[in-house]
Design an enzyme around this catalytic site. Structure first.
Site, PDB file in Angstrom:
ATOM      1  N   ASN A   1       0.860  -1.128  -0.215  1.00 24.92           N
ATOM      2  CA  ASN A   1       0.129  -0.004   0.244  1.00 24.92           C
ATOM      3  C   ASN A   1       0.840   1.345  -0.076  1.00 24.92           C
ATOM      4  O   ASN A   1       1.723   1.332   0.818  1.00 24.92           O
ATOM      5  CB  ASN A   1      -0.861   0.025   1.185  1.00 24.92           C
ATOM      6  CG  ASN A   1      -1.955   1.006   1.290  1.00 24.92           C
ATOM      7  OD1 ASN A   1      -2.695   1.114   0.375  1.00 24.92           O
ATOM      8  ND2 ASN A   1      -2.237   1.893   2.328  1.00 24.92           N
ATOM      9  N   HIS A  45      -4.755   9.567  -1.952  1.00 22.50           N
ATOM     10  CA  HIS A  45      -4.843  11.015  -1.213  1.00 22.50           C
ATOM     11  C   HIS A  45      -4.707  11.933  -2.282  1.00 22.50           C
ATOM     12  O   HIS A  45      -3.615  12.527  -2.566  1.00 22.50           O
ATOM     13  CB  HIS A  45      -4.139  11.143   0.022  1.00 22.50           C
ATOM     14  CG  HIS A  45      -4.208  10.178   1.105  1.00 22.50           C
ATOM     15  ND1 HIS A  45      -5.308  10.104   2.086  1.00 22.50           N
ATOM     16  CD2 HIS A  45      -3.540   9.144   1.580  1.00 22.50           C
ATOM     17  CE1 HIS A  45      -5.484   9.194   2.796  1.00 22.50           C
ATOM     18  NE2 HIS A  45      -4.070   8.490   2.664  1.00 22.50           N
ATOM     19  N   ASP A  64      -9.529  10.158  -0.331  1.00 24.02           N
ATOM     20  CA  ASP A  64      -9.976  11.501  -0.105  1.00 24.02           C
ATOM     21  C   ASP A  64      -9.394  12.499  -1.042  1.00 24.02           C
ATOM     22  O   ASP A  64      -8.445  12.412  -1.389  1.00 24.02           O
ATOM     23  CB  ASP A  64      -9.526  12.103   1.326  1.00 24.02           C
ATOM     24  CG  ASP A  64      -8.356  11.607   1.760  1.00 24.02           C
ATOM     25  OD1 ASP A  64      -7.315  11.684   0.898  1.00 24.02           O
ATOM     26  OD2 ASP A  64      -7.787  11.681   3.114  1.00 24.02           O
TER      27      ASP A  64
HETATM   28  C1  XIL Z   1      -3.538   8.766   9.559  1.00 21.52           C
HETATM   29  C2  XIL Z   1      -4.739   8.561  10.416  1.00 21.52           C
HETATM   30  O1  XIL Z   1      -5.849   8.914   9.413  1.00 21.52           O
HETATM   31  C3  XIL Z   1      -4.712   9.634  11.451  1.00 21.52           C
HETATM   32  O2  XIL Z   1      -5.765   9.612  12.459  1.00 21.52           O
HETATM   33  C4  XIL Z   1      -3.239   9.567  12.188  1.00 21.52           C
HETATM   34  O3  XIL Z   1      -3.066  10.640  12.975  1.00 21.52           O
HETATM   35  C5  XIL Z   1      -2.036   9.338  11.285  1.00 21.52           C
HETATM   36  O4  XIL Z   1      -2.386   8.353  10.061  1.00 21.52           O
HETATM   37  N1  XIL Z   1      -1.462   6.900   5.164  1.00 21.52           N
HETATM   38  C6  XIL Z   1      -1.858   6.092   6.042  1.00 21.52           C
HETATM   39  C7  XIL Z   1      -2.915   6.305   6.943  1.00 21.52           C
HETATM   40  O5  XIL Z   1      -1.566   4.879   5.460  1.00 21.52           O
HETATM   41  O6  XIL Z   1      -2.650   5.178   8.053  1.00 21.52           O
HETATM   42  C8  XIL Z   1      -2.609   7.588   7.644  1.00 21.52           C
HETATM   43  O7  XIL Z   1      -3.710   7.655   8.512  1.00 21.52           O
HETATM   44  C9  XIL Z   1      -2.761   8.316   6.583  1.00 21.52           C
HETATM   45  C10 XIL Z   1      -1.872   8.435   5.540  1.00 21.52           C
END
Ligand code: XIL
Length: 301
Positions: A169, A205, A236
């Site tokens: 991932n 993201h 997102d």
């Molecule tokens: C983020 C969470 O959403 C937050 O609550 C935490 O503080 C930090 O991590 N990539 C990932 C996720 O694989 O685990 C992350 O999640 C966002 C970026």
């Protein structure tokens, strides 16, 4: 009524969300979680710092809460994440070399065994490649234990849970670029050498509502053509209104066009639940009302 989950199911896909156990006392949150989604990813509860706060002492309360709620609701679960350079417990910082490697293997064995037979997929390794444009590995404490740490993680997970899908991932892999190509090369090598890998997760993201990289679908397709499943794992999209809605629809259409794209997970429910809430990147507003992007997703299925 049509929901994200039912719209996706009609096309043979799942639609998931990240969920946080501490929000289960919020009835708006649980109403949407229980009704709209068919897959759940613990947002933080399965990470190394949460599951092994002291070395070789495991803590599954938060993650079990999420898994048990999902099961009771007929939802499946994606495990996230067994080996990652972030959100490690403090004790790992005093380890290196074979001691850290052994700690990683012990961690993966324990966590994957605890959830054996209960999960759809595991993000076995998260974010191991750098963003510097040359396709290199990220220089993390795990990388410093030796370049084979990723395949060792996958073999260890497979030994602990033979039935779960094992995923790599990462983020900034949305289009064809040096990072996604390096991951592509690794997956191809793993398949050629019999290292167990079943799926690649594209976090997705997206920083600006438009445009989505024009080669988003083509990038996912080249991985699918290797024979692995592709999943959109942490979607997102910053923005609002029509631009955001159109980008969400494009992601859905890309997944629909790829047989081996099995589903989409958004990284939270309401904008206020997002790790980057200032970007208003999700499908429900702070009050839990569906946004234009929500309608666009439903219609795109
Ligand atoms: C983020 C969470 O959403 C937050 O609550 C935490 O503080 C930090 O991590 N990539 C990932 C996720 O694989 O685990 C992350 O999640 C966002 C970026």
């Amino acid at each position: 009524a049509t929901t994200l989950g039912s719209a996706a199911s009609a096309k043979g896909k799942y639609f998931g969300t990240a969920a946080a156990a501490y929000k289960f006392s919020d009835s708006v949150y649980t109403r949407i979680l229980d009704s709209e989604f068919t897959m759940v990813t613990p947002e933080n509860e399965m990470k190394w710092d949460a599951t092994e706060p002291s070395q070789n002492s495991f803590s599954y309360a938060g993650a079990d809460t999420i898994v048990n709620r999902a099961k009771a609701n007929g939802q499946r679960v994606r495990g996230h994440a067994l080996a990652w350079h972030q959100q490690q417990p403090g004790w790992t910082s005093s380890l290196s070399g074979s001691a850290l490697r052994n700690a990683m293997v012990n961690h993966i064995t324990n966590v994957a065994t605890h959830y054996k037979g209960q999960l759809y997929a595991w993000d076995v390794v998260n974010e191991a490649f750098s963003d510097n444009g040359d396709g290199s590995r990220r220089n993390s404490n795990l990388q410093q234990t030796g370049n084979d740490w990723i395949e060792v993680a996958f073999r260890t997970a497979r030994a602990a849970d033979p039935g779960v899908k094992l995923c790599y991932n990462d983020y900034n892999t949305d289009g064809v670029n040096a990072k996604s190509t390096a991951i592509y090369t690794m997956v191809k090598d793993f398949l050629a050498r019999g290292v167990p890998i079943d799926c690649v997760g594209f976090q997705s993201h997206i920083n600006s509502a438009s445009p989505l990289p024009s080669d988003y679908q083509a990038n996912l397709q080249r991985f699918a053509d290797l024979g692995v499943e592709v999943q959109i794992t942490e979607l997102d999209i910053a923005g609002s209104g029509t631009a955001q809605a159109n980008s969400y629809a494009s992601v859905v259409k890309a997944c629909l066009a790829i047989t081996k794209c099995t589903g989409i997970t958004v990284w939270g429910i309401r904008d206020s639940d997002s790790w980057r809430s200032g970007d208003t990147p999700l499908l429900f507003d702070n009050s839990g009302n569906p946004k234009a992007a929500y309608t666009a997703v439903i219609n795109a299925f």
